[in-house]
Every structure is written in C-alpha cells, then in structure tokens.
Scaffold this motif. Structure first.
Motif, mmCIF file in Angstrom:
data_model
loop_
_atom_site.group_PDB
_atom_site.id
_atom_site.type_symbol
_atom_site.label_atom_id
_atom_site.label_comp_id
_atom_site.label_asym_id
_atom_site.label_seq_id
_atom_site.Cartn_x
_atom_site.Cartn_y
_atom_site.Cartn_z
ATOM 1 N N GLY A 94 0.819 -1.198 0.000
ATOM 2 C CA GLY A 94 0.000 0.000 0.000
ATOM 3 C C GLY A 94 0.853 1.248 0.000
ATOM 4 N N LEU A 111 0.503 4.846 1.020
ATOM 5 C CA LEU A 111 -0.317 5.827 1.714
ATOM 6 C C LEU A 111 0.167 7.210 1.322
ATOM 7 N N GLU A 171 -6.613 -6.984 -1.847
ATOM 8 C CA GLU A 171 -7.170 -5.847 -1.108
ATOM 9 C C GLU A 171 -7.462 -6.217 0.349
ATOM 10 N N LYS A 215 -5.680 -4.608 3.684
ATOM 11 C CA LYS A 215 -6.461 -4.051 4.801
ATOM 12 C C LYS A 215 -5.996 -4.665 6.126
ATOM 13 N N ILE A 270 -8.312 0.839 6.656
ATOM 14 C CA ILE A 270 -8.576 1.335 5.305
ATOM 15 C C ILE A 270 -9.861 0.696 4.803
ATOM 16 N N ALA A 323 -11.645 2.346 -1.228
ATOM 17 C CA ALA A 323 -10.823 3.554 -1.395
ATOM 18 C C ALA A 323 -9.489 3.249 -2.058
ATOM 19 N N LEU A 324 -9.198 1.961 -2.306
ATOM 20 C CA LEU A 324 -7.912 1.589 -2.892
ATOM 21 C C LEU A 324 -7.926 1.756 -4.403
ATOM 22 N N CYS A 347 -3.571 4.512 -1.520
ATOM 23 C CA CYS A 347 -4.608 4.761 -0.515
ATOM 24 C C CYS A 347 -4.441 6.178 0.020
ATOM 25 N N TRP A 396 -7.913 6.886 5.160
ATOM 26 C CA TRP A 396 -7.873 5.828 6.175
ATOM 27 C C TRP A 396 -8.289 6.419 7.508
#
Length: 137
Positions: A13, A15, A50, A54, A65, A69-70, A92, A95
C-alpha cells in the motif's frame, strides 16, 4: 522469474497524504533489515490482495482502510535470489487512525524526490517509478 524458486504473494500500500508518501524501515531481526519499503505483507490463502492489505495495514500501522478507497497502481514482479515476489500495489489516500510502527518499524513521510535518498527494497523501486509516472506532471 526463476521457475525453481517459490512464489511469494504480497500486497503493498502506498499511503499518500498531500504530496507525502509513507515508507517504513524494516526493523533489526527481520529479513532485509534496514531497508525501506511501502507497507504491506503476505496474502493469506482465500484472501484477495485488497483484503490482505487491509489486514496488514491494521496489524503494521494500526489504521483502518476501506477496500473501496484503494486504487491499483501496479503489479510488481521481482525475482529475489530465494523467491519470486508477486505484489499488487495500491494507492490509498483515505484511512482511519494515525499510522504508527506497531511492529517496531520506523515510519517516515517523504516526497517522491526524497524516496531516491532512501535505501528502498529492490522490489519497491518499481513502485517508486510508477508513482513518479503518476504524480510528476
């Protein structure tokens, strides 16, 4: 890819907060200690990438998360000497909670340019290149 080596399936991910990206330094005692990487981890059987991301971000960073939203950035494929890494990577930007190093890792928010000054894991350099293509207009 070396067909003799096992495949390791992970999810990563990225961020992003404003123009900053979160990277984590692997702690002592772990493989590749001292290298920086984007957070994530292994995909368990019966998990989607996914769902794995998470779970991993909850365990590693203490954040929640939402899978919706990914945004998929890239699929990383990298042959390490001991294994072949296959790693879908997601952006992402939303969050819940404040990321913290729940597993002893050091966290740092960096710009795309600052990423070049960190010793990033080899597989994660492909993510950096994808981010530069996406956000270096």
């Amino acid at each position: 890819m070396n067909s003799k080596n096992p495949h390791l399936f992970c999810a990563a991910g990225v961020l992003k907060r404003d123009e900053l990206y979160l990277i984590a330094k692997r702690p002592e005692g772990k493989p590749f200690a001292g290298f920086w990487e984007f957070p994530g981890g292994k995909i368990a059987p019966q998990e989607t990438p996914e769902e794995a991301l998470k779970r991993e971000l909850q365990e590693e960073l203490g954040i929640t998360i939402h899978i919706t939203a990914l945004q998929k950035i890239t699929d990383v494929s990298y042959a390490y000497p001991e294994f072949n890494l296959l790693m879908p990577t997601f952006l992402c930007e939303n969050w819940e909670g404040e990321p913290q190093g729940c597993e002893g890792q050091i966290l740092q928010w960096v710009t795309l340019q600052e990423l070049d000054h960190h010793e990033i894991l080899p597989a994660s350099t492909a993510i950096t290149l994808s981010l530069q293509k996406l956000f270096s207009e």
